[in-house]
Design an enzyme around this catalytic site. Structure first.
Site, PDB file in Angstrom:
ATOM      1  N   TYR A 210     -14.345  20.781  17.965  1.00  0.00           N
ATOM      2  CA  TYR A 210     -14.481  20.054  16.762  1.00  0.00           C
ATOM      3  C   TYR A 210     -13.553  20.282  15.737  1.00  0.00           C
ATOM      4  O   TYR A 210     -13.234  19.363  15.042  1.00  0.00           O
ATOM      5  CB  TYR A 210     -16.270  20.503  16.496  1.00  0.00           C
ATOM      6  CG  TYR A 210     -16.341  19.357  15.182  1.00  0.00           C
ATOM      7  CD1 TYR A 210     -17.159  18.164  15.619  1.00  0.00           C
ATOM      8  CD2 TYR A 210     -16.325  19.560  13.933  1.00  0.00           C
ATOM      9  CE1 TYR A 210     -17.432  17.263  14.717  1.00  0.00           C
ATOM     10  CE2 TYR A 210     -16.668  18.652  12.949  1.00  0.00           C
ATOM     11  CZ  TYR A 210     -17.241  17.532  13.241  1.00  0.00           C
ATOM     12  OH  TYR A 210     -17.625  16.656  12.471  1.00  0.00           O
TER      13      TYR A 210
ATOM     14  N   PHE B 220      -1.233  -8.089   4.461  1.00  0.00           N
ATOM     15  CA  PHE B 220      -1.663  -7.901   6.003  1.00  0.00           C
ATOM     16  C   PHE B 220      -3.186  -8.012   5.932  1.00  0.00           C
ATOM     17  O   PHE B 220      -3.934  -7.580   4.895  1.00  0.00           O
ATOM     18  CB  PHE B 220      -1.318  -6.788   6.541  1.00  0.00           C
ATOM     19  CG  PHE B 220      -1.704  -6.716   8.085  1.00  0.00           C
ATOM     20  CD1 PHE B 220      -1.463  -7.668   9.001  1.00  0.00           C
ATOM     21  CD2 PHE B 220      -2.816  -6.101   8.412  1.00  0.00           C
ATOM     22  CE1 PHE B 220      -1.887  -7.925  10.359  1.00  0.00           C
ATOM     23  CE2 PHE B 220      -3.197  -6.143   9.838  1.00  0.00           C
ATOM     24  CZ  PHE B 220      -2.948  -7.094  10.616  1.00  0.00           C
ATOM     25  N   THR B 221      -3.721  -8.653   6.801  1.00  0.00           N
ATOM     26  CA  THR B 221      -5.390  -8.832   6.855  1.00  0.00           C
ATOM     27  C   THR B 221      -6.295  -7.699   6.389  1.00  0.00           C
ATOM     28  O   THR B 221      -6.947  -7.737   5.332  1.00  0.00           O
ATOM     29  CB  THR B 221      -6.022  -9.524   8.169  1.00  0.00           C
ATOM     30  OG1 THR B 221      -5.487  -8.465   9.194  1.00  0.00           O
ATOM     31  CG2 THR B 221      -5.190 -10.760   8.590  1.00  0.00           C
TER      32      THR B 221
ATOM     33  N   ASP C 124       3.397   1.027   4.586  1.00  0.00           N
ATOM     34  CA  ASP C 124       2.687   0.607   5.898  1.00  0.00           C
ATOM     35  C   ASP C 124       3.691   0.663   6.936  1.00  0.00           C
ATOM     36  O   ASP C 124       4.534  -0.201   7.267  1.00  0.00           O
ATOM     37  CB  ASP C 124       2.034  -1.001   6.029  1.00  0.00           C
ATOM     38  CG  ASP C 124       1.453  -1.125   7.145  1.00  0.00           C
ATOM     39  OD1 ASP C 124       1.357  -0.530   8.261  1.00  0.00           O
ATOM     40  OD2 ASP C 124       0.413  -2.157   7.188  1.00  0.00           O
TER      41      ASP C 124
ATOM     42  N   LYS D 212       0.581   0.632  17.619  1.00  0.00           N
ATOM     43  CA  LYS D 212       1.743  -0.137  17.902  1.00  0.00           C
ATOM     44  C   LYS D 212       2.975   0.578  18.073  1.00  0.00           C
ATOM     45  O   LYS D 212       3.060   1.075  19.343  1.00  0.00           O
ATOM     46  CB  LYS D 212       2.069  -1.029  16.582  1.00  0.00           C
ATOM     47  CG  LYS D 212       1.150  -2.245  16.301  1.00  0.00           C
ATOM     48  CD  LYS D 212      -0.191  -1.912  15.681  1.00  0.00           C
ATOM     49  CE  LYS D 212      -1.134  -2.783  15.138  1.00  0.00           C
ATOM     50  NZ  LYS D 212      -2.352  -2.358  14.779  1.00  0.00           N
TER      51      LYS D 212
ATOM     52  N   ARG E  86      -2.166 -17.303  13.493  1.00  0.00           N
ATOM     53  CA  ARG E  86      -1.794 -16.411  12.187  1.00  0.00           C
ATOM     54  C   ARG E  86      -1.386 -17.617  11.355  1.00  0.00           C
ATOM     55  O   ARG E  86      -0.359 -18.023  11.039  1.00  0.00           O
ATOM     56  CB  ARG E  86      -0.618 -15.433  12.342  1.00  0.00           C
ATOM     57  CG  ARG E  86      -0.892 -14.431  13.281  1.00  0.00           C
ATOM     58  CD  ARG E  86      -1.377 -12.989  12.640  1.00  0.00           C
ATOM     59  NE  ARG E  86      -2.858 -13.101  12.448  1.00  0.00           N
ATOM     60  CZ  ARG E  86      -3.397 -11.777  12.321  1.00  0.00           C
ATOM     61  NH1 ARG E  86      -2.874 -10.938  12.390  1.00  0.00           N
ATOM     62  NH2 ARG E  86      -4.627 -11.867  12.125  1.00  0.00           N
TER      63      ARG E  86
ATOM     64  N   PHE F 118     -10.931 -14.512  11.261  1.00  0.00           N
ATOM     65  CA  PHE F 118     -10.301 -14.650  12.523  1.00  0.00           C
ATOM     66  C   PHE F 118     -10.879 -14.102  13.597  1.00  0.00           C
ATOM     67  O   PHE F 118     -10.588 -14.767  14.849  1.00  0.00           O
ATOM     68  CB  PHE F 118      -8.916 -14.696  12.111  1.00  0.00           C
ATOM     69  CG  PHE F 118      -8.314 -13.140  11.856  1.00  0.00           C
ATOM     70  CD1 PHE F 118      -8.411 -12.733  10.541  1.00  0.00           C
ATOM     71  CD2 PHE F 118      -7.993 -12.121  12.913  1.00  0.00           C
ATOM     72  CE1 PHE F 118      -8.294 -11.569  10.309  1.00  0.00           C
ATOM     73  CE2 PHE F 118      -7.713 -10.992  12.441  1.00  0.00           C
ATOM     74  CZ  PHE F 118      -7.779 -10.756  11.297  1.00  0.00           C
TER      75      PHE F 118
HETATM   76  O1  PLI Z   1      -5.589  -2.334  13.579  1.00  0.00           O
HETATM   77  P1  PLI Z   1      -5.445  -0.884  12.918  1.00  0.00           P
HETATM   78  O2  PLI Z   1      -6.652  -0.839  12.056  1.00  0.00           O
HETATM   79  O3  PLI Z   1      -5.098   0.119  13.623  1.00  0.00           O
HETATM   80  O4  PLI Z   1      -4.216  -1.293  12.055  1.00  0.00           O
HETATM   81  C1  PLI Z   1      -4.181  -2.311  10.851  1.00  0.00           C
HETATM   82  C2  PLI Z   1      -2.796  -2.809  10.655  1.00  0.00           C
HETATM   83  C3  PLI Z   1      -2.232  -2.311   9.425  1.00  0.00           C
HETATM   84  N1  PLI Z   1      -0.887  -3.042   9.299  1.00  0.00           N
HETATM   85  C4  PLI Z   1      -0.400  -3.770   9.996  1.00  0.00           C
HETATM   86  C5  PLI Z   1       1.210  -4.393   9.538  1.00  0.00           C
HETATM   87  C6  PLI Z   1      -1.013  -4.242  11.187  1.00  0.00           C
HETATM   88  O5  PLI Z   1      -0.367  -5.165  12.018  1.00  0.00           O
HETATM   89  C7  PLI Z   1      -2.407  -3.680  11.580  1.00  0.00           C
HETATM   90  C8  PLI Z   1      -2.869  -4.162  12.618  1.00  0.00           C
HETATM   91  N2  PLI Z   1      -2.452  -5.182  13.504  1.00  0.00           N
HETATM   92  C9  PLI Z   1      -3.055  -5.732  14.513  1.00  0.00           C
HETATM   93  C10 PLI Z   1      -4.414  -5.395  14.995  1.00  0.00           C
HETATM   94  C11 PLI Z   1      -2.229  -6.671  14.798  1.00  0.00           C
HETATM   95  O6  PLI Z   1      -2.503  -7.372  15.821  1.00  0.00           O
HETATM   96  O7  PLI Z   1      -1.154  -6.779  14.603  1.00  0.00           O
END
Ligand code: PLI
Length: 459
Positions: free
Chosen positions: A74, A126-127, A217, A260, A384, A451
């Site tokens: 933990y 970004f969303t 970011d 990513k 998008r 979305f």
């Molecule tokens: O999906 P998260 O919570 O791990 O990360 C959010 C996020 C933050 N910044 C940017 C530039 C992103 O592209 C992003 C998440 N993007 C997704 C899920 C996508 O499909 O692009």
């Protein structure tokens, strides 16, 4: 004659995951049941999944071996210390707070730095990032260059900040109302477009003049660094890893979605140079995510992430990753499909306004086009455009973004060149038959990030 070598993958395939084929009649039923929203399809009904590059990468044998080395204590997991030192080594930030994914880090930094009535300028929204800024009482202000909103502009660094827009905002609102400038590498909503090092250095100089922080970011920082290496004077001989380090050094803190660039299925972190902000984040993380040495991740996931980071910054890896995306983009361009130019680094973005000129934006052309591509071939893409852009915080009206796009996002190390060919054939077929595509009506709209769960009917 110079030696030609294409971008082929620097790995070979050791394990495969079978996918299931469906018929067009079945897919028509599946997408109707999903309310014409590709997020609501079951993945077993998808042939090639281009919904996102998030959490969908193939891990290496090293990463899977790392999974077996999970220390699930933990508190004080060995894997946390490995992850922490890897982030310090490759990105250069001093302090690390792990989170379950990117939006966990966005939540923490927004709650700590933003006060009611603040403004947060950024190189396009970004969303999830914007939503956390708004939930903390802030207002996002777009200060990206105008070219980023024009799908036809060939400007190579469409992720750049318009310094005049930024300085005007600072003068108008006052530096004390701007807790930080939000800088994304690369800019997802603009089509995966990079920011140049020159522009980032200028943003740093301007923010220094007013005593304003930069929060980075860094979700796709390696892809951005590779584009700097390819396109910006003075960087062609530098390893991508060095360029990444310089980008990070120009910023004060970073939020990361490790799903990513960093080649893992889950995870994220907040990285910070300021010790006081770190202390606050380290305290807040235990409220929302988990203890400060795991933050919502299992030990094994932190290990896979530490290894994934080291793989993600290798020149050979990133060249093949972006090479595959460009291969698909060039193919679509050659057959006249309207896409966002220049081709981005994590996907191809189809211009749905040009693809379906007979539909107005409130008939949700990108949403309708994503559904049609799925029906044709089982290739899952995502909208998008107007649906993703949500509603204006004050007026409640739809935001009408200039970019109305369908994103074909390429997972890392997952699909082959033959898959890219099938995707192109499907988009070409749908384009030939575009006049028969009708628009959609929204019949269910959730309050946040609509979305993901909105439902539609054919008009
Ligand atoms: O999906 P998260 O919570 O791990 O990360 C959010 C996020 C933050 N910044 C940017 C530039 C992103 O592209 C992003 C998440 N993007 C997704 C899920 C996508 O499909 O692009």
């Amino acid at each position: 004659m110079s030696r030609k070598r294409s971008w082929a993958e620097p790995y070979k395939i050791k394990m495969v995951e079978p996918v299931f084929m469906t018929t067009q009649v079945e897919r028509e039923k599946f997408i109707q049941e999903a309310g014409y929203n590709t997020f609501l399809l079951r993945s077993r009904d998808v042939y090639i999944d281009l919904l996102t590059d998030s959490g969908t990468s193939a891990m290496s044998d090293r990463q899977w071996a790392g999974i077996m080395m999970g220390d699930e204590a933990y508190a004080g997991s060995e894997n946390f210390y490995h992850l922490e030192s890897t982030i310090q080594d490759y990105y250069g930030y001093k302090f690390v707070v792990p989170t379950h994914q990117g939006r966990g880090a966005e939540h923490l930094i927004s709650q700590i730095l933003i006060k009611e009535g603040d403004y947060i300028p950024g190189n396009m929204y970004f969303t999830t990032t914007r939503l956390h800024q708004e939930l903390a009482g802030g207002t996002f202000v777009d200060v990206i260059i105008d070219e980023a909103h024009d799908p036809d502009s060939e400007y190579p660094f469409k992720g750049n900040v318009d310094l005049n827009k930024l300085e005007t905002l600072i003068k108008e609102k006052g530096a004390d109302k701007i807790p930080y400038v939000s800088i994304a590498t690369t800019v997802n909503m603009a089509g995966g477009q990079p920011i140049s090092m020159k522009n980032l250095r200028e943003v740093r100089a301007l923010t220094d003049k007013y005593g304003i922080r930069i929060v980075h970011d860094m979700t796709r920082v390696a892809e951005n660094a590779y584009m700097i290496k390819l396109l910006e004077d003075g960087f062609s001989e530098l390893p991508v890893a060095d360029i990444i380090k310089e980008i990070c050094s120009l910023t004060d803190a970073a939020t990361m979605s490790s799903k990513k660039d960093a080649l893992v299925s889950i995870g994220g972190f907040l990285a910070i140079n300021d010790e006081e902000i770190f202390a606050e984040a380290r305290n807040l993380v235990v409220v929302y995510e988990g203890l400060h040495t795991y933050g919502g991740m299992a030990g094994r996931d932190m290990e896979a992430l530490a290894i994934g980071i080291t793989e993600s910054v290798q020149d050979d890896h990133i060249r093949a990753r972006v090479g595959q995306v460009h291969y698909l983009g060039e193919k679509l361009k050659a057959s006249g499909i309207p896409i966002v130019n220049p081709i981005g680094t994590h996907g191809i973005f189809i211009d749905a306004k040009k693809f379906l000129p007979h539909l107005t934006q409130d008939m949700f052309p990108a949403q309708a086009l994503a559904a049609e591509i799925y029906i044709d071939s089982g290739v899952r893409t995502m909208e998008r455009g107007i649906v993703s852009a949500g509603r204006n915080k004050e007026t409640g009206e739809h935001n009408y973004p200039n970019l109305e796009l369908v994103r074909l996002t390429i997972p890392r190390r997952v699909y082959t060149q033959a898959h890219m060919d099938v995707i192109a054939e499907s988009v070409e077929y749908v384009y030939e038959n575009r006049n028969s595509i009708s628009g959609l009506k929204m019949i269910f709209e959730p309050k946040y990030l609509r979305f993901f769960q909105a439902r539609f009917e054919k008009l």
